[in-house]
Design a protein around this motif. Structure first.
Motif, PDB file in Angstrom:
ATOM      1  N   GLN A  80       0.801  -1.227   0.000  1.00  0.00           N
ATOM      2  CA  GLN A  80       0.000   0.000   0.000  1.00  0.00           C
ATOM      3  C   GLN A  80       0.834   1.278   0.000  1.00  0.00           C
ATOM      4  OE1 GLN A  80      -3.362  -0.189  -0.330  1.00  0.00           O
ATOM      5  NE2 GLN A  80      -2.968  -2.378  -0.492  1.00  0.00           N
ATOM      6  N   CYS A  81       2.145   1.168   0.140  1.00  0.00           N
ATOM      7  CA  CYS A  81       2.992   2.360   0.208  1.00  0.00           C
ATOM      8  C   CYS A  81       3.122   2.991  -1.169  1.00  0.00           C
ATOM      9  CB  CYS A  81       4.373   2.007   0.749  1.00  0.00           C
ATOM     10  SG  CYS A  81       4.317   1.399   2.447  1.00  0.00           S
ATOM     11  N   SER A  82       3.365   4.297  -1.169  1.00  0.00           N
ATOM     12  CA  SER A  82       3.442   5.051  -2.409  1.00  0.00           C
ATOM     13  C   SER A  82       4.538   6.097  -2.301  1.00  0.00           C
ATOM     14  CB  SER A  82       2.087   5.708  -2.673  1.00  0.00           C
ATOM     15  OG  SER A  82       2.057   6.276  -3.946  1.00  0.00           O
ATOM     16  N   THR A  83       4.699   6.878  -3.336  1.00  0.00           N
ATOM     17  CA  THR A  83       5.742   7.891  -3.415  1.00  0.00           C
ATOM     18  C   THR A  83       5.635   8.907  -2.279  1.00  0.00           C
ATOM     19  OG1 THR A  83       5.763   7.674  -5.794  1.00  0.00           O
ATOM     20  CG2 THR A  83       6.746   9.662  -4.893  1.00  0.00           C
ATOM     21  N   SER A 135      -0.834  -9.172  14.868  1.00  0.00           N
ATOM     22  CA  SER A 135      -1.878  -9.643  15.789  1.00  0.00           C
ATOM     23  C   SER A 135      -3.263  -9.668  15.138  1.00  0.00           C
ATOM     24  CB  SER A 135      -1.909  -8.791  17.063  1.00  0.00           C
ATOM     25  OG  SER A 135      -2.347  -7.486  16.775  1.00  0.00           O
ATOM     26  N   ALA A 136      -3.475  -8.810  14.141  1.00  0.00           N
ATOM     27  CA  ALA A 136      -4.772  -8.782  13.452  1.00  0.00           C
ATOM     28  C   ALA A 136      -4.784  -9.680  12.212  1.00  0.00           C
ATOM     29  CB  ALA A 136      -5.120  -7.351  13.066  1.00  0.00           C
ATOM     30  N   SER A 137      -3.655 -10.297  11.905  1.00  0.00           N
ATOM     31  CA  SER A 137      -3.528 -11.178  10.723  1.00  0.00           C
ATOM     32  C   SER A 137      -3.946 -10.464   9.441  1.00  0.00           C
ATOM     33  CB  SER A 137      -4.347 -12.462  10.903  1.00  0.00           C
ATOM     34  OG  SER A 137      -3.909 -13.176  12.023  1.00  0.00           O
ATOM     35  N   ILE A 138      -3.387  -9.272   9.263  1.00  0.00           N
ATOM     36  CA  ILE A 138      -3.661  -8.493   8.056  1.00  0.00           C
ATOM     37  C   ILE A 138      -2.339  -8.173   7.380  1.00  0.00           C
ATOM     38  CG2 ILE A 138      -5.855  -7.485   8.806  1.00  0.00           C
ATOM     39  CD1 ILE A 138      -4.308  -5.053   9.823  1.00  0.00           C
ATOM     40  N   LYS A 139      -2.410  -7.625   6.190  1.00  0.00           N
ATOM     41  CA  LYS A 139      -1.198  -7.324   5.435  1.00  0.00           C
ATOM     42  C   LYS A 139      -0.702  -5.897   5.658  1.00  0.00           C
ATOM     43  CE  LYS A 139       0.812  -8.117   1.019  1.00  0.00           C
ATOM     44  NZ  LYS A 139       0.921  -8.895  -0.120  1.00  0.00           N
ATOM     45  N   CYS A 140      -1.627  -4.970   5.931  1.00  0.00           N
ATOM     46  CA  CYS A 140      -1.277  -3.552   6.085  1.00  0.00           C
ATOM     47  C   CYS A 140      -2.072  -2.949   7.241  1.00  0.00           C
ATOM     48  CB  CYS A 140      -1.587  -2.804   4.787  1.00  0.00           C
ATOM     49  SG  CYS A 140      -1.223  -1.033   4.860  1.00  0.00           S
ATOM     50  N   ILE A 141      -1.441  -2.031   7.963  1.00  0.00           N
ATOM     51  CA  ILE A 141      -2.105  -1.386   9.103  1.00  0.00           C
ATOM     52  C   ILE A 141      -3.349  -0.620   8.670  1.00  0.00           C
ATOM     53  CG2 ILE A 141      -0.777   0.771   9.062  1.00  0.00           C
ATOM     54  CD1 ILE A 141      -1.804  -1.232  12.211  1.00  0.00           C
ATOM     55  N   THR A 142      -3.403  -0.184   7.414  1.00  0.00           N
ATOM     56  CA  THR A 142      -4.569   0.565   6.943  1.00  0.00           C
ATOM     57  C   THR A 142      -5.811  -0.312   6.830  1.00  0.00           C
ATOM     58  OG1 THR A 142      -4.005   0.268   4.600  1.00  0.00           O
ATOM     59  CG2 THR A 142      -3.152   2.245   5.701  1.00  0.00           C
ATOM     60  N   PHE A 173      -7.306   1.309  12.978  1.00  0.00           N
ATOM     61  CA  PHE A 173      -6.898   2.411  12.114  1.00  0.00           C
ATOM     62  C   PHE A 173      -8.113   3.054  11.461  1.00  0.00           C
ATOM     63  CE2 PHE A 173      -5.947   4.002   7.849  1.00  0.00           C
ATOM     64  CZ  PHE A 173      -5.016   4.983   8.150  1.00  0.00           C
ATOM     65  N   ILE A 174      -8.988   2.234  10.927  1.00  0.00           N
ATOM     66  CA  ILE A 174     -10.174   2.738  10.229  1.00  0.00           C
ATOM     67  C   ILE A 174     -11.033   3.576  11.171  1.00  0.00           C
ATOM     68  CG2 ILE A 174     -12.305   2.036   9.069  1.00  0.00           C
ATOM     69  CD1 ILE A 174     -10.622  -0.431   8.024  1.00  0.00           C
ATOM     70  N   CYS A 192       2.096   4.179   3.893  1.00  0.00           N
ATOM     71  CA  CYS A 192       0.739   3.694   3.616  1.00  0.00           C
ATOM     72  C   CYS A 192      -0.293   4.431   4.466  1.00  0.00           C
ATOM     73  CB  CYS A 192       0.649   2.189   3.827  1.00  0.00           C
ATOM     74  SG  CYS A 192       1.342   1.615   5.394  1.00  0.00           S
ATOM     75  N   VAL A 193       0.060   4.766   5.693  1.00  0.00           N
ATOM     76  CA  VAL A 193      -0.838   5.503   6.598  1.00  0.00           C
ATOM     77  C   VAL A 193      -1.055   6.914   6.067  1.00  0.00           C
ATOM     78  CG1 VAL A 193      -0.997   6.523   8.908  1.00  0.00           C
ATOM     79  CG2 VAL A 193      -0.262   4.141   8.635  1.00  0.00           C
ATOM     80  N   VAL A 194       0.027   7.577   5.721  1.00  0.00           N
ATOM     81  CA  VAL A 194      -0.059   8.944   5.201  1.00  0.00           C
ATOM     82  C   VAL A 194      -0.907   8.969   3.930  1.00  0.00           C
ATOM     83  CG1 VAL A 194       1.277  10.858   4.227  1.00  0.00           C
ATOM     84  CG2 VAL A 194       2.114   9.660   6.251  1.00  0.00           C
ATOM     85  N   MET A 195      -0.664   8.025   3.038  1.00  0.00           N
ATOM     86  CA  MET A 195      -1.399   8.002   1.765  1.00  0.00           C
ATOM     87  C   MET A 195      -2.892   7.733   1.981  1.00  0.00           C
ATOM     88  SD  MET A 195       0.959   8.938  -0.152  1.00  0.00           S
ATOM     89  CE  MET A 195      -0.033   9.022  -1.611  1.00  0.00           C
ATOM     90  N   LYS A 196      -3.221   6.837   2.895  1.00  0.00           N
ATOM     91  CA  LYS A 196      -4.630   6.518   3.148  1.00  0.00           C
ATOM     92  C   LYS A 196      -5.358   7.721   3.755  1.00  0.00           C
ATOM     93  CE  LYS A 196      -7.596   3.144   2.926  1.00  0.00           C
ATOM     94  NZ  LYS A 196      -7.951   2.556   1.654  1.00  0.00           N
ATOM     95  N   ILE A 197      -4.707   8.415   4.680  1.00  0.00           N
ATOM     96  CA  ILE A 197      -5.311   9.595   5.293  1.00  0.00           C
ATOM     97  C   ILE A 197      -5.446  10.717   4.256  1.00  0.00           C
ATOM     98  CG2 ILE A 197      -4.951  11.429   7.010  1.00  0.00           C
ATOM     99  CD1 ILE A 197      -3.763   9.204   8.848  1.00  0.00           C
ATOM    100  N   ARG A 198      -4.432  10.891   3.430  1.00  0.00           N
ATOM    101  CA  ARG A 198      -4.518  11.901   2.359  1.00  0.00           C
ATOM    102  C   ARG A 198      -5.631  11.568   1.379  1.00  0.00           C
ATOM    103  NH1 ARG A 198       1.738  13.089   0.512  1.00  0.00           N
ATOM    104  NH2 ARG A 198       2.344  14.232   2.382  1.00  0.00           N
TER     105      ARG A 198
END
Length: 152
Positions: A33-36, A58-65, A70-71, A131-137
């Motif tokens: 999920q990471c980007s430039t 612990s959540a068995s996911i691929k990305c914190i987003t 997070f959601i 990935c966090v920054v991009m999702k929030i943006r």
């Protein structure tokens, strides 16, 4: 051109190419999920930050987003609205030139930091995963991003 000069130019071109790759974050990304980002230092994946990666595992996911925490904490308008009122109570009303999306982005970044590292402060800064920054943006877009700046 001498051999030394050719080697120097070749080395420079390789370093420039590597820097361009680093700015895309894709060669450092494990979550997909990471980007430039604007600088290589900001190109960190959620899986490369120990405190964040613990929640991913612990959540068995691929990305914190993808994490429910997070959601709810960083993307939910009702939660951010409540934090917005807390913000204006402490800092005063928005100025004429401030936009709600910019403030919601700021609040979402702070909520993420609080959720992961628990303590916020001037001497306790962390780089947020790309990935966090991009999702929030993506959730709270702006025509112009200036990155973090210390308050004047």
């Amino acid at each position: 051109m001498g051999i030394t000069m050719i080697l120097m130019v070749t080395t420079f071109l390789r370093l420039t190419e590597q820097l361009q790759l680093d700015l895309t974050c894709t060669n450092l990304c494990s979550c997909g999920q990471c980007s430039t980002m604007s600088t290589p230092e900001k190109c960190c994946c959620c899986t490369s930050v120990a405190a964040v990666n613990e929640k991913v595992i612990s959540a068995s996911i691929k990305c914190i987003t993808e994490h429910e925490g997070f959601i709810v904490n960083c993307l939910n308008n009702y939660v951010l609205e409540s934090s917005y009122y807390e913000y204006i109570q402490e800092n005063g009303r928005l100025g004429e030139n401030e936009f709600i999306h910019e403030l919601y982005r700021y609040i979402a970044y702070r909520r993420f930091s609080r959720w992961i590292w628990h303590i916020l402060g001037r001497k306790n800064r962390r780089i947020l995963p790309a990935c966090v920054v991009m999702k929030i943006r993506e959730q709270f877009p702006s025509e112009e991003y200036c990155g973090f700046k210390y308050p004047a």
